[in-house]
Design a protein around this motif. Structure first.
Motif, PDB file in Angstrom:
ATOM      1  N   ALA A  61       0.834  -1.214   0.000  1.00  0.00           N
ATOM      2  CA  ALA A  61       0.000   0.000   0.000  1.00  0.00           C
ATOM      3  C   ALA A  61       0.866   1.261   0.000  1.00  0.00           C
ATOM      4  N   LYS A  62       2.021   1.190   0.686  1.00  0.00           N
ATOM      5  CA  LYS A  62       2.908   2.355   0.765  1.00  0.00           C
ATOM      6  C   LYS A  62       3.878   2.443  -0.408  1.00  0.00           C
ATOM      7  N   GLY A  63       4.099   1.291  -1.070  1.00  0.00           N
ATOM      8  CA  GLY A  63       5.145   1.230  -2.076  1.00  0.00           C
ATOM      9  C   GLY A  63       6.497   1.330  -1.406  1.00  0.00           C
ATOM     10  N   ARG A  64       6.640   0.619  -0.269  1.00  0.00           N
ATOM     11  CA  ARG A  64       7.857   0.734   0.550  1.00  0.00           C
ATOM     12  C   ARG A  64       8.712  -0.513   0.409  1.00  0.00           C
ATOM     13  N   PRO A  65      10.051  -0.352   0.386  1.00  0.00           N
ATOM     14  CA  PRO A  65      10.934  -1.521   0.339  1.00  0.00           C
ATOM     15  C   PRO A  65      10.705  -2.401   1.574  1.00  0.00           C
TER      16      PRO A  65
ATOM     17  N   PRO B 100       3.690   1.882   9.934  1.00  0.00           N
ATOM     18  CA  PRO B 100       4.574   2.951   9.464  1.00  0.00           C
ATOM     19  C   PRO B 100       3.735   4.215   9.303  1.00  0.00           C
ATOM     20  N   SER B 101       4.372   5.327   9.006  1.00  0.00           N
ATOM     21  CA  SER B 101       3.607   6.535   8.703  1.00  0.00           C
ATOM     22  C   SER B 101       2.732   6.264   7.471  1.00  0.00           C
ATOM     23  N   ALA B 102       1.525   6.873   7.456  1.00  0.00           N
ATOM     24  CA  ALA B 102       0.516   6.501   6.455  1.00  0.00           C
ATOM     25  C   ALA B 102       0.640   7.293   5.155  1.00  0.00           C
ATOM     26  N   ASN B 103       1.886   7.464   4.689  1.00  0.00           N
ATOM     27  CA  ASN B 103       2.118   8.158   3.423  1.00  0.00           C
ATOM     28  C   ASN B 103       2.597   7.178   2.373  1.00  0.00           C
ATOM     29  N   ILE B 104       2.452   7.555   1.109  1.00  0.00           N
ATOM     30  CA  ILE B 104       3.118   6.814   0.049  1.00  0.00           C
ATOM     31  C   ILE B 104       4.615   7.012   0.277  1.00  0.00           C
TER      32      ILE B 104
ATOM     33  N   PRO C 211       6.119  13.247   2.343  1.00  0.00           N
ATOM     34  CA  PRO C 211       6.177  13.589   3.770  1.00  0.00           C
ATOM     35  C   PRO C 211       5.120  12.817   4.568  1.00  0.00           C
ATOM     36  N   SER C 212       5.430  12.481   5.814  1.00  0.00           N
ATOM     37  CA  SER C 212       4.453  11.796   6.668  1.00  0.00           C
ATOM     38  C   SER C 212       3.200  12.659   6.804  1.00  0.00           C
ATOM     39  N   PRO C 213       2.030  12.032   6.846  1.00  0.00           N
ATOM     40  CA  PRO C 213       0.794  12.812   6.940  1.00  0.00           C
ATOM     41  C   PRO C 213       0.522  13.286   8.363  1.00  0.00           C
TER      42      PRO C 213
ATOM     43  N   ARG D 226      16.359   8.144   0.920  1.00  0.00           N
ATOM     44  CA  ARG D 226      15.979   9.540   0.797  1.00  0.00           C
ATOM     45  C   ARG D 226      14.465   9.593   0.995  1.00  0.00           C
ATOM     46  N   HIS D 227      14.028  10.485   1.859  1.00  0.00           N
ATOM     47  CA  HIS D 227      12.653  10.471   2.338  1.00  0.00           C
ATOM     48  C   HIS D 227      12.060  11.841   2.232  1.00  0.00           C
ATOM     49  N   TYR D 228      10.819  11.988   2.546  1.00  0.00           N
ATOM     50  CA  TYR D 228      10.217  13.290   2.801  1.00  0.00           C
ATOM     51  C   TYR D 228      10.514  14.293   1.707  1.00  0.00           C
TER      52      TYR D 228
HETATM   53 MG    MG Z   1       7.745   7.013   7.529  1.00  0.00          MG
END
Ligand code: MG
Ligand code: TXA
Length: 356
Positions: free
Chosen positions: A62-66, A149-153, A157-159, A242-244
């Motif tokens: 859902a997040k597209g996270r590794p 995790p934070s509910a962002n793609i 940035p974290s929502p 690299r984030h946010y």
């Molecule tokens: Mg996060």
């Protein structure tokens, strides 16, 4: 997928009958393997059953996270901690006494009960007991362990408010609980209790000074976070990515008050001349000095709480306005300011401009 929305009537409490009913339904969704985004005092979390591997897999997609980036396990009472760690270190008891429920995550040796999909294959597990009433009620209603995790793609940035969760997660998850705006607006402090030395892996609202004072021994920050050229990689896998990052270029400016605002005034003139869409994130004292397309002011320069609270939403809003370049004034980097500076640098790709 249709995403159901549940609005909390009294997020600050006491939770109403309707609130409890809504949270109960969301707890059932999580127990059955579904995903629910929910408010916490830091940022919104994207929650699934931490003990169910399939739920964790769904979170990653859902997040597209590794999937090698581990999830924090959220609990609502100390009794739940016992079975997921090998033993509870004394430091954990001291810090829990002082800071739980609250914006602190502790990394401890895993007992193996939390599946490796959730822990990213590590032999440690990160645990947090949030303070938010809705979050804690949801954890209870869903069986005691929520991976969130934070509910962002991934990469956004974290929502820090319901509307941003909706932007990123509508149609991707089963439900979102609308608890309004998060009071802190920056992710929890992560402290590692499983390594040779107690260390902050991600700075947050609970500062090194607060941890040191509680433990009676100096707690340092993971050196890899402070020095981009450090030979070691950050210990928290998530701090390596690299984030946010907003679409616009973020340009933090450091130096004395007047020098910073003069410099930004000059650079804005250049950017405006070049036809770039400009943004500034600044203190309320300086906001009137700037000629930019979007100006977000956030309290005074020595108030890290206000800057931290506004930062992610400012980045998102500037993205919506298609801002090309975002100048950021130097808010204090002391205390909670360390966390703000850490997130700011990550959004800027670890570079800043220094002026005298
Ligand atoms: Mg996060
Ligand atoms: O405030 C918060 O902590 C929010 C709310 C929802 O509780 N959650 C959050 O989760 O920020 P997330 O997934 O965005 O960040 C979790 C961080 C990542 O950097 C991850 O690498 C690190 O925690 N982490 C998780 N388990 C770990 C472990 N066993 N050892 C070291 N780092 C770990």
């Amino acid at each position: 997928m249709k995403t159901s929305i549940y609005k909390i009537e009294q997020p600050e409490g006491p939770l109403t009958e309707n609130d409890l009913k809504a949270i109960g339904e969301c707890g059932r969704i999580i127990k059955e393997g579904g995903l629910v985004a929910f408010p916490t005092e830091t940022v919104y979390g994207l929650g699934g059953d931490a003990l169910n591997e399939e739920s964790s897999s769904k979170i990653y997609s859902a997040k597209g996270r590794p999937s090698d980036n581990p999830l924090i396990v959220h609990i609502s009472d100390m009794a739940s901690l016992e079975s997921i760690v090998t033993d509870i270190p004394d430091e954990c008891r001291i810090l829990a006494d002082r800071f739980w429920p609250g914006p602190l995550t502790m990394v401890m040796k895993s007992s193996g009960k939390v599946p490796s999909r959730t822990t990213g294959g590590l032999d440690t597990v990160a645990v947090r007991m949030p303070d938010d009433l809705t979050a804690r009620q949801l954890i209870k209603a869903s069986g005691g362990y929520i991976a969130a995790p934070s509910a962002n793609i991934s990469g956004r940035p974290s929502p820090t408010a319901f509307k941003y969760v909706l932007e990123d997660m509508d149609g991707r998850i089963d439900a979102i609980i609308d608890g309004g705006v998060n009071p802190i607006g920056l992710e929890s402090t992560i402290v590692d209790l499983a390594g040779e030395r107690i260390m902050v892996l991600r700075p947050g609202f609970i500062t090194n000074e607060m941890l040191s004072e509680a433990l009676g021994t100096e707690v340092i920050t993971d050196p890899a976070l402070l020095d981009p050229d450090c030979k070691d990689r950050p210990k928290a896998p998530g701090m390596r990515y690299r984030h946010y990052a907003p679409r616009g270029e973020v340009r933090p400016v450091k130096g004395s008050d007047d020098a910073v605002s003069e410099y930004i005034v000059g650079e804005l003139a250049v950017a405006n001349r070049n036809g770039r869409k400009t943004g500034v994130f600044c203190s309320s004292e300086h906001a009137s000095k700037y000629d930019a397309d979007v100006i977000r002011s956030a309290g005074s320069l020595d108030d890290a709480s206000s800057a931290a609270h506004e930062f992610y939403s400012a980045l998102r809003d500037m993205d919506d306005e298609n801002v090309d370049v975002i100048f950021v004034e130097n808010f204090t980097d002391r205390g909670f300011g360390e966390a703000f500076w850490n997130r700011l640098l990550r959004s800027a790709g670890s570079k800043w401009e220094e002026v005298k």
